[in-house]
Design a protein around this motif. Sequence first.
Motif, short mmCIF file in Angstrom:
data_model
loop_
_atom_site.label_atom_id
_atom_site.label_comp_id
_atom_site.label_asym_id
_atom_site.label_seq_id
_atom_site.Cartn_x
_atom_site.Cartn_y
_atom_site.Cartn_z
N ASP A 255 0.71 -1.08 0.08
CA ASP A 255 -0.06 0.07 0.10
C ASP A 255 0.95 1.32 -0.03
O ASP A 255 0.51 2.23 -0.73
CB ASP A 255 -0.89 -0.03 1.23
CG ASP A 255 -2.11 -1.04 1.21
OD1 ASP A 255 -2.18 -1.63 -0.17
OD2 ASP A 255 -2.84 -1.00 2.00
N LYS A 256 2.04 1.18 0.83
CA LYS A 256 2.80 2.43 0.95
C LYS A 256 3.51 2.72 -0.41
O LYS A 256 3.60 3.62 -1.16
CB LYS A 256 3.80 2.34 1.75
CG LYS A 256 3.14 2.32 3.28
CD LYS A 256 4.68 2.19 4.21
CE LYS A 256 4.09 2.34 5.66
NZ LYS A 256 5.37 2.11 6.69
N ALA A 257 3.85 1.46 -1.27
CA ALA A 257 4.38 1.56 -2.65
C ALA A 257 3.62 2.14 -3.51
O ALA A 257 4.08 3.08 -4.40
CB ALA A 257 4.94 0.38 -2.93
N LEU A 258 2.41 1.63 -3.45
CA LEU A 258 1.27 2.15 -4.36
C LEU A 258 1.07 3.66 -4.27
O LEU A 258 0.72 4.21 -5.06
CB LEU A 258 0.19 1.28 -4.16
CG LEU A 258 -1.06 1.52 -5.24
CD1 LEU A 258 -0.56 1.31 -6.87
CD2 LEU A 258 -2.20 0.45 -4.89
N ALA A 259 1.03 3.92 -2.89
CA ALA A 259 0.49 5.41 -2.66
C ALA A 259 1.69 6.41 -3.03
O ALA A 259 1.57 7.36 -3.62
CB ALA A 259 0.59 5.36 -1.08
N ASP A 260 3.05 6.02 -3.21
CA ASP A 260 4.20 6.63 -3.48
C ASP A 260 3.98 6.94 -5.42
O ASP A 260 4.23 7.87 -5.90
CB ASP A 260 5.54 5.99 -3.16
CG ASP A 260 5.85 6.34 -1.62
OD1 ASP A 260 5.31 7.23 -1.40
OD2 ASP A 260 6.76 5.45 -1.37
N VAL A 261 3.60 5.64 -5.92
CA VAL A 261 3.51 5.75 -7.34
C VAL A 261 2.33 6.70 -7.73
O VAL A 261 2.44 7.44 -8.57
CB VAL A 261 3.07 4.49 -7.63
CG1 VAL A 261 2.66 4.29 -9.30
CG2 VAL A 261 4.08 3.57 -7.81
N LEU A 262 1.07 6.53 -6.84
CA LEU A 262 -0.02 7.62 -6.94
C LEU A 262 0.47 8.89 -6.96
O LEU A 262 -0.09 9.83 -7.59
CB LEU A 262 -0.99 7.15 -6.13
CG LEU A 262 -1.78 5.64 -6.84
CD1 LEU A 262 -2.78 5.15 -6.14
CD2 LEU A 262 -2.29 5.75 -8.17
N LYS A 263 1.19 9.22 -6.02
CA LYS A 263 1.61 10.67 -5.50
C LYS A 263 2.41 11.12 -6.82
O LYS A 263 2.46 12.23 -7.23
CB LYS A 263 2.40 10.68 -4.46
CG LYS A 263 3.02 12.16 -4.16
CD LYS A 263 3.58 12.08 -2.85
CE LYS A 263 4.06 13.55 -2.49
NZ LYS A 263 5.02 13.62 -1.23
N GLY A 264 3.26 10.12 -7.22
CA GLY A 264 4.13 10.61 -8.46
C GLY A 264 3.35 10.74 -9.50
O GLY A 264 3.54 11.67 -10.41
N VAL A 265 2.24 9.95 -9.75
CA VAL A 265 1.38 10.31 -10.96
C VAL A 265 0.68 11.57 -10.81
O VAL A 265 0.62 12.43 -11.85
CB VAL A 265 0.37 9.08 -11.12
CG1 VAL A 265 -0.72 9.48 -11.99
CG2 VAL A 265 1.21 7.88 -11.50
#
Length: 113
Positions: free
Chosen positions: A68-78
């Motif tokens: 979830d943390k990794a996915l949140a980082d990706v979404l923040k980057g997007v």
Amino acid sequence: MDHAKMLNQLQAAAAESLNNPRVTLGEITIVSALLTEFAVTLLLFEEVEKFREFNDNDTSPCEKIEFDKALADVLKGVCCIEDAVVKKIRAGIAIDAADDSVNPPYVGDCCSR
């Protein structure tokens, strides 16, 4: 949907339009933003596949938290990229309108880490 084929077609159309002597810098800027947007779409499709694969596996609560943390980082980057794309499109419109009152695009607060 064959993303690679779509990207190749979009790039070919963009390259062909550059051969047109009437193409403006603003239009080139907008096309560049659209190519970026397409690349972001591909990234999101890849993340969806990772998410599906992850959910199909038996995982521990700790693994779920890390995912979830990794996915949140990706979404923040997007989100940051989306913000930049919007600014780039606005800059392209401003270039074509020759509006000197519009500031050039800049990196937003969401992108500073």
